[in-house]
Enzyme design. Structure first.
Site, PDB file in Angstrom:
ATOM      1  N   THR A   1     115.802  38.510 145.428  1.00  0.00           N
ATOM      2  CA  THR A   1     116.322  37.957 144.502  1.00  0.00           C
ATOM      3  C   THR A   1     117.314  36.686 144.746  1.00  0.00           C
ATOM      4  O   THR A   1     117.243  36.496 145.609  1.00  0.00           O
ATOM      5  CB  THR A   1     117.203  39.015 143.855  1.00  0.00           C
ATOM      6  OG1 THR A   1     118.470  39.298 144.458  1.00  0.00           O
ATOM      7  CG2 THR A   1     116.313  40.156 143.176  1.00  0.00           C
ATOM      8  N   CYS A   2     117.930  36.214 143.879  1.00  0.00           N
ATOM      9  CA  CYS A   2     118.870  35.068 144.255  1.00  0.00           C
ATOM     10  C   CYS A   2     120.159  35.405 144.972  1.00  0.00           C
ATOM     11  O   CYS A   2     120.557  34.509 145.611  1.00  0.00           O
ATOM     12  CB  CYS A   2     119.209  34.327 143.003  1.00  0.00           C
ATOM     13  SG  CYS A   2     120.345  35.461 141.769  1.00  0.00           S
ATOM     14  N   ASN A   3     120.157  36.660 144.995  1.00  0.00           N
ATOM     15  CA  ASN A   3     121.573  37.336 145.672  1.00  0.00           C
ATOM     16  C   ASN A   3     121.260  38.139 146.915  1.00  0.00           C
ATOM     17  O   ASN A   3     122.029  38.221 147.737  1.00  0.00           O
ATOM     18  CB  ASN A   3     122.399  38.130 144.830  1.00  0.00           C
ATOM     19  CG  ASN A   3     123.212  37.342 143.502  1.00  0.00           C
ATOM     20  OD1 ASN A   3     123.168  36.503 144.118  1.00  0.00           O
ATOM     21  ND2 ASN A   3     123.310  37.957 142.665  1.00  0.00           N
ATOM     22  N   ARG A   4     119.836  38.493 147.162  1.00  0.00           N
ATOM     23  CA  ARG A   4     119.547  39.259 148.411  1.00  0.00           C
ATOM     24  C   ARG A   4     117.920  39.296 148.767  1.00  0.00           C
ATOM     25  O   ARG A   4     117.229  38.790 147.888  1.00  0.00           O
ATOM     26  CB  ARG A   4     120.104  40.766 148.170  1.00  0.00           C
ATOM     27  CG  ARG A   4     119.165  41.445 147.235  1.00  0.00           C
ATOM     28  CD  ARG A   4     119.812  42.953 146.953  1.00  0.00           C
ATOM     29  NE  ARG A   4     118.585  43.680 146.049  1.00  0.00           N
ATOM     30  CZ  ARG A   4     119.178  44.431 144.978  1.00  0.00           C
ATOM     31  NH1 ARG A   4     120.255  44.263 144.650  1.00  0.00           N
ATOM     32  NH2 ARG A   4     118.223  44.970 144.183  1.00  0.00           N
TER      33      ARG A   4
END
Length: 85
Positions: free
Chosen positions: A58-61
């Site tokens: 995802t954009c965070n991980r």
């Protein structure tokens, strides 16, 4: 399951990066688009010590989950694979 064999003492391992553990530049470099997940899973399952694999990006991980009969060898293979990306 990627391979048709089961080991009696398998380990489930996750290797990943998150917004809390790595800079955005590193996460962007390792990001895997969802449409590439099946190809990446197949690549990982083709490694000698990986029995099963899953990818979450995802954009965070970025996380790679895998099952291995040898924690040390499986982890080393996945880390080496990630270094090549």
């Amino acid at each position: 399951m990627c391979k048709g064999t089961k080991t009696e003492r398998s380990s489930i391992v996750v290797i990943g990066l998150s917004v809390h553990t790595s800079p955005v530049e590193m996460r962007e470099k390792l990001a895997i688009k969802e449409e590439k997940w099946p190809c990446v899973v197949q690549e990982l399952c083709n490694l000698d010590h990986i029995d099963e694999a899953a990818v979450l990006s995802t954009c965070n991980r970025v996380e790679i989950y895998f099952v291995t009969g040898s924690w040390n060898k499986g982890t080393q293979e996945v880390r080496e694979w990630m270094a090549k990306v």
